[in-house]
Design an enzyme around this catalytic site. Structure first.
Site, PDB file in Angstrom:
ATOM      1  N   LYS A 171       0.851  -1.190   0.000  1.00  0.00           N
ATOM      2  CA  LYS A 171       0.000   0.000   0.000  1.00  0.00           C
ATOM      3  C   LYS A 171       0.884   1.235   0.000  1.00  0.00           C
ATOM      4  CE  LYS A 171      -1.939   2.870   2.752  1.00  0.00           C
ATOM      5  NZ  LYS A 171      -1.914   4.024   1.840  1.00  0.00           N
ATOM      6  N   GLU A 246       9.523   0.791  10.904  1.00  0.00           N
ATOM      7  CA  GLU A 246      10.551   1.826  10.753  1.00  0.00           C
ATOM      8  C   GLU A 246       9.839   3.149  10.946  1.00  0.00           C
ATOM      9  OE1 GLU A 246      13.578   1.137  10.488  1.00  0.00           O
ATOM     10  OE2 GLU A 246      13.743  -0.817   9.550  1.00  0.00           O
ATOM     11  N   CYS A 280      13.793  10.400   7.369  1.00  0.00           N
ATOM     12  CA  CYS A 280      13.702   9.937   8.755  1.00  0.00           C
ATOM     13  C   CYS A 280      15.044  10.043   9.468  1.00  0.00           C
ATOM     14  CB  CYS A 280      13.182   8.515   8.793  1.00  0.00           C
ATOM     15  SG  CYS A 280      14.145   7.426   7.752  1.00  0.00           S
ATOM     16  N   GLU A 381       9.540  15.650  15.559  1.00  0.00           N
ATOM     17  CA  GLU A 381      10.065  15.460  14.211  1.00  0.00           C
ATOM     18  C   GLU A 381       9.515  16.580  13.319  1.00  0.00           C
ATOM     19  OE1 GLU A 381       8.678  11.948  12.172  1.00  0.00           O
ATOM     20  OE2 GLU A 381      10.688  11.541  11.438  1.00  0.00           O
TER      21      GLU A 381
HETATM   22  P1  NAD Z   1       2.237   7.958   7.885  1.00  0.00           P
HETATM   23  O1  NAD Z   1       2.453   7.135   9.101  1.00  0.00           O
HETATM   24  O2  NAD Z   1       1.195   9.004   7.940  1.00  0.00           O
HETATM   25  O3  NAD Z   1       1.842   7.029   6.644  1.00  0.00           O
HETATM   26  C1  NAD Z   1       2.660   5.980   6.209  1.00  0.00           C
HETATM   27  C2  NAD Z   1       1.784   4.948   5.503  1.00  0.00           C
HETATM   28  O4  NAD Z   1       0.904   4.354   6.449  1.00  0.00           O
HETATM   29  C3  NAD Z   1       0.912   5.530   4.412  1.00  0.00           C
HETATM   30  O5  NAD Z   1       0.856   4.634   3.328  1.00  0.00           O
HETATM   31  C4  NAD Z   1      -0.429   5.656   5.120  1.00  0.00           C
HETATM   32  O6  NAD Z   1      -1.510   5.667   4.221  1.00  0.00           O
HETATM   33  C5  NAD Z   1      -0.423   4.407   5.970  1.00  0.00           C
HETATM   34  N1  NAD Z   1      -1.314   4.431   7.127  1.00  0.00           N
HETATM   35  C6  NAD Z   1      -1.785   5.505   7.806  1.00  0.00           C
HETATM   36  N2  NAD Z   1      -2.620   5.090   8.792  1.00  0.00           N
HETATM   37  C7  NAD Z   1      -2.639   3.738   8.744  1.00  0.00           C
HETATM   38  C8  NAD Z   1      -3.310   2.742   9.510  1.00  0.00           C
HETATM   39  N3  NAD Z   1      -4.130   3.040  10.522  1.00  0.00           N
HETATM   40  N4  NAD Z   1      -3.112   1.447   9.190  1.00  0.00           N
HETATM   41  C9  NAD Z   1      -2.287   1.102   8.185  1.00  0.00           C
HETATM   42  N5  NAD Z   1      -1.649   2.013   7.414  1.00  0.00           N
HETATM   43  C10 NAD Z   1      -1.819   3.309   7.702  1.00  0.00           C
HETATM   44  O7  NAD Z   1       3.654   8.553   7.506  1.00  0.00           O
HETATM   45  P2  NAD Z   1       4.002   9.604   6.343  1.00  0.00           P
HETATM   46  O8  NAD Z   1       3.527  10.957   6.774  1.00  0.00           O
HETATM   47  O9  NAD Z   1       3.565   9.064   5.037  1.00  0.00           O
HETATM   48  O10 NAD Z   1       5.597   9.548   6.351  1.00  0.00           O
HETATM   49  C11 NAD Z   1       6.395  10.353   7.168  1.00  0.00           C
HETATM   50  C12 NAD Z   1       6.848   9.591   8.386  1.00  0.00           C
HETATM   51  O11 NAD Z   1       7.567   8.422   7.997  1.00  0.00           O
HETATM   52  C13 NAD Z   1       7.813  10.346   9.268  1.00  0.00           C
HETATM   53  O12 NAD Z   1       7.443  10.168  10.615  1.00  0.00           O
HETATM   54  C14 NAD Z   1       9.146   9.690   9.016  1.00  0.00           C
HETATM   55  O13 NAD Z   1      10.094   9.789  10.029  1.00  0.00           O
HETATM   56  C15 NAD Z   1       8.743   8.307   8.779  1.00  0.00           C
HETATM   57  N6  NAD Z   1       9.782   7.587   8.039  1.00  0.00           N
HETATM   58  C16 NAD Z   1      10.523   6.649   8.713  1.00  0.00           C
HETATM   59  C17 NAD Z   1      11.534   5.983   8.051  1.00  0.00           C
HETATM   60  C18 NAD Z   1      12.351   4.931   8.766  1.00  0.00           C
HETATM   61  O14 NAD Z   1      12.980   4.139   8.083  1.00  0.00           O
HETATM   62  N7  NAD Z   1      12.375   4.887  10.079  1.00  0.00           N
HETATM   63  C19 NAD Z   1      11.799   6.269   6.724  1.00  0.00           C
HETATM   64  C20 NAD Z   1      11.033   7.234   6.082  1.00  0.00           C
HETATM   65  C21 NAD Z   1      10.001   7.884   6.755  1.00  0.00           C
END
Ligand code: NAD
Length: 477
Positions: A171, A246, A280, A381
């Site tokens: 997804k 992650e 991240c 963040e």
């Molecule tokens: P997000 O958590 O809002 O969304 C990530 C994904 O999860 C999207 O595809 C979203 O549609 C899905 N999602 C949202 N709610 C969900 C639920 N209840 N159940 C299942 N899936 C769900 O994150 P974002 O805003 O897209 O990305 C930014 C974040 O990602 C930042 O916090 C960043 O630090 C983190 N990030 C972490 C890493 C790492 O490797 N640690 C790498 C890149 C980004």
């Protein structure tokens, strides 16, 4: 306009409801593509397709899977221009960076093609029995990814899942699903069985939730915000699913008095501002030794001001727009909060002037001085191009400040003394510590977070293990 379909059971499909959404370019707000948007029922169909394909794909030998994965890497390389263009248009990063991301995802496929062959078993001999230990694929995996590196972060999951013998439903992020979907389409062209690789578009609250809650998925690999990770962890508990999370980061960057100041400033600038700070492992907090604070700060400001901002499709830009209005608003709020609590703005802190910037979510790279831990920018963040600087006296003080956070993804230290480097690296509470480098990602090494930055590891052999279950076969003699 580009049409982005979902991929279910080897077919490119619209959603059952036929709902679509328009994806817009964050540099211009112009429409880029029309995307099929699914809901829980579409996610179920994809999970069922992946379940049917699992016995077929998991029964293939690892060398056969390796050939398919190498061929998938070739397919992705052949299509790099088209995938990279969509990536820039949907999320803003400069085209040269988008190309690097897509090429890196092909490298990940090549890497796991070989790593999958090294899924060795073990043999244990006891008095009255022999034991064989096997590592078998966990089953259908749900792969849920964010928008900041939508192709690469998906490749980190797709490649080990397939190499292990798992099938998957991916997804991609709702607002940037285009390049990720094209990536999986290219992977499918390598000759996977129908249903081994599926993509469903749609909101996390419905499609994502179904992938987490439906008992068909045995493994959830998620990259995204810590709050979403917490939700996933609690809901995955119902079926005791395997998890790789992650999550967010708040990475400290320590500059010791004996460091190469030019190199440290160059590294800090690159890792704080590239991808508009939407990484991240971005540098979020800089702690610099009092003795070298002035030259380091001057060099960082000089570098921030030299970066060229603009539409990512232009070949000469270093930084594109931010991903969304919401991201830019959060960044502005964090900068205003820091200044209200006494930080000095040295550069940036505003949108760039000029007609070219009027419609995009542009923001100038920002350096703040005299930051402290009361400020949101030092604790939350920001996910924006902001580098707050705080001075320190002793190394112990710097380490204590660096560890004063619930996050623990990456940390960096710049020093020319081996003892200082080791002392800091061992004491820093993070899954990855960069010593005189500004990146803790290496395809052969484990990547992941401590504390609230995550669970489990991606990349290297650790990334493969995340898709395997252990089985003990005991042979009676
Ligand atoms: P997000 O958590 O809002 O969304 C990530 C994904 O999860 C999207 O595809 C979203 O549609 C899905 N999602 C949202 N709610 C969900 C639920 N209840 N159940 C299942 N899936 C769900 O994150 P974002 O805003 O897209 O990305 C930014 C974040 O990602 C930042 O916090 C960043 O630090 C983190 N990030 C972490 C890493 C790492 O490797 N640690 C790498 C890149 C980004």
């Amino acid at each position: 306009m580009h049409q982005s379909h979902m991929i279910i059971n080897g077919q490119q499909v619209t959603s059952l409801s036929r709902k679509t959404e328009i994806i817009c370019n964050p540099a211009t707000q112009e429409p880029v593509a029309e995307v099929a948007v699914g809901d829980r029922q579409d996610a179920c169909l994809a999970l069922e397709a992946a379940k049917r394909a699992f016995p077929v794909w998991s029964a293939t030998a690892s060398d056969e899977r390796a050939r398919t994965l190498h061929s998938a890497a070739d397919m992705v390389r052949q299509q790099v221009d088209g995938i990279a263009r969509l990536l820039t248009l949907e999320m803003g990063k400069p085209l040269k960076n988008a190309r690097m991301e897509v090429l890196s995802s092909a490298d990940v496929l090549d890497n796991y093609a070989e790593e999958g062959k090294r899924n060795f078993g073990e043999w244990i001999s006891s008095s009255h029995s022999r034991s064989i230990v096997l590592r078998q694929p966990v089953g259908v995996a749900a792969l849920i990814t964010p928008w900041n590196f939508p192709v690469d972060l998906l490749a980190w999951k797709v490649a080990p899942a397939l190499a292990a013998g798992c099938t998957f439903v991916a997804k991609p992020p709702s607002l940037a699903p285009l390049a990720a979907t094209e990536f999986v389409r290219a992977v499918c062209e390598a000759g996977l069985p129908a249903g081994a690789a599926n993509v469903v578009h749609g909101p996390g609250s419905t499609v994502g939730a179904e992938l987490v809650e439906n008992p068909i998925s045995r493994k959830i690999a998620f990259t995204g915000e810590t709050e979403t990770g917490r939700w996933i962890m609690s809901h995955a508990a119902a079926h005791i699913k395997r998890l790789s999370l992650e999550l967010g980061g708040q990475s400290p960057f320590i500059v010791c008095a004996d460091a190469d100041i030019q190199a440290a400033a160059a590294a800090a600038s690159q890792r704080a501002f590239s991808n508009m700070g939407q990484i991240c492992i971005s540098v979020n907090r800089i702690y610099v030794a009092q003795e070298v604070a002035e030259p380091f700060t001057e060099e960082l400001v000089r570098r921030a001001e030299r970066l060229k901002i603009g539409d990512g499709m232009r070949p000469d830009v270093d930084l594109g727009p931010m991903f969304s209005r919401a991201q830019r608003e959060r960044t502005k709020e964090h900068v205003a909060d820091a200044m209200g609590k006494g930080a000095d703005l040295l550069t940036g802190g505003e949108e760039p002037d000029g007609e070219a910037y009027e419609r995009g979510y542009f923001y100038r790279p920002t350096v703040l001085n005299n930051a402290d831990h009361r400020m949101r920018v030092m604790r939350e963040e920001t996910f924006g191009p902001v580098a707050p600087i705080m001075k320190f006296g002793t190394l112990d003080e710097a380490i204590a400040l660096a560890n004063d956070t619930e996050y623990g993804l990456a940390a960096y230290v710049f020093t020319n003394d081996l003892k200082t480097a080791l002392r800091a690296a061992e004491a820093l509470e993070a899954g990855g510590v960069g010593v005189n480098v500004n990146n803790v990602i290496d395809l052969q090494a484990p990547f992941g977070g401590w504390k609230e930055s995550g669970l489990g590891r991606e990349l290297g052999r650790w990334g493969l293990e995340a898709y395997l279950e252990t089985k003990h076969i005991r042979l009676g003699l």
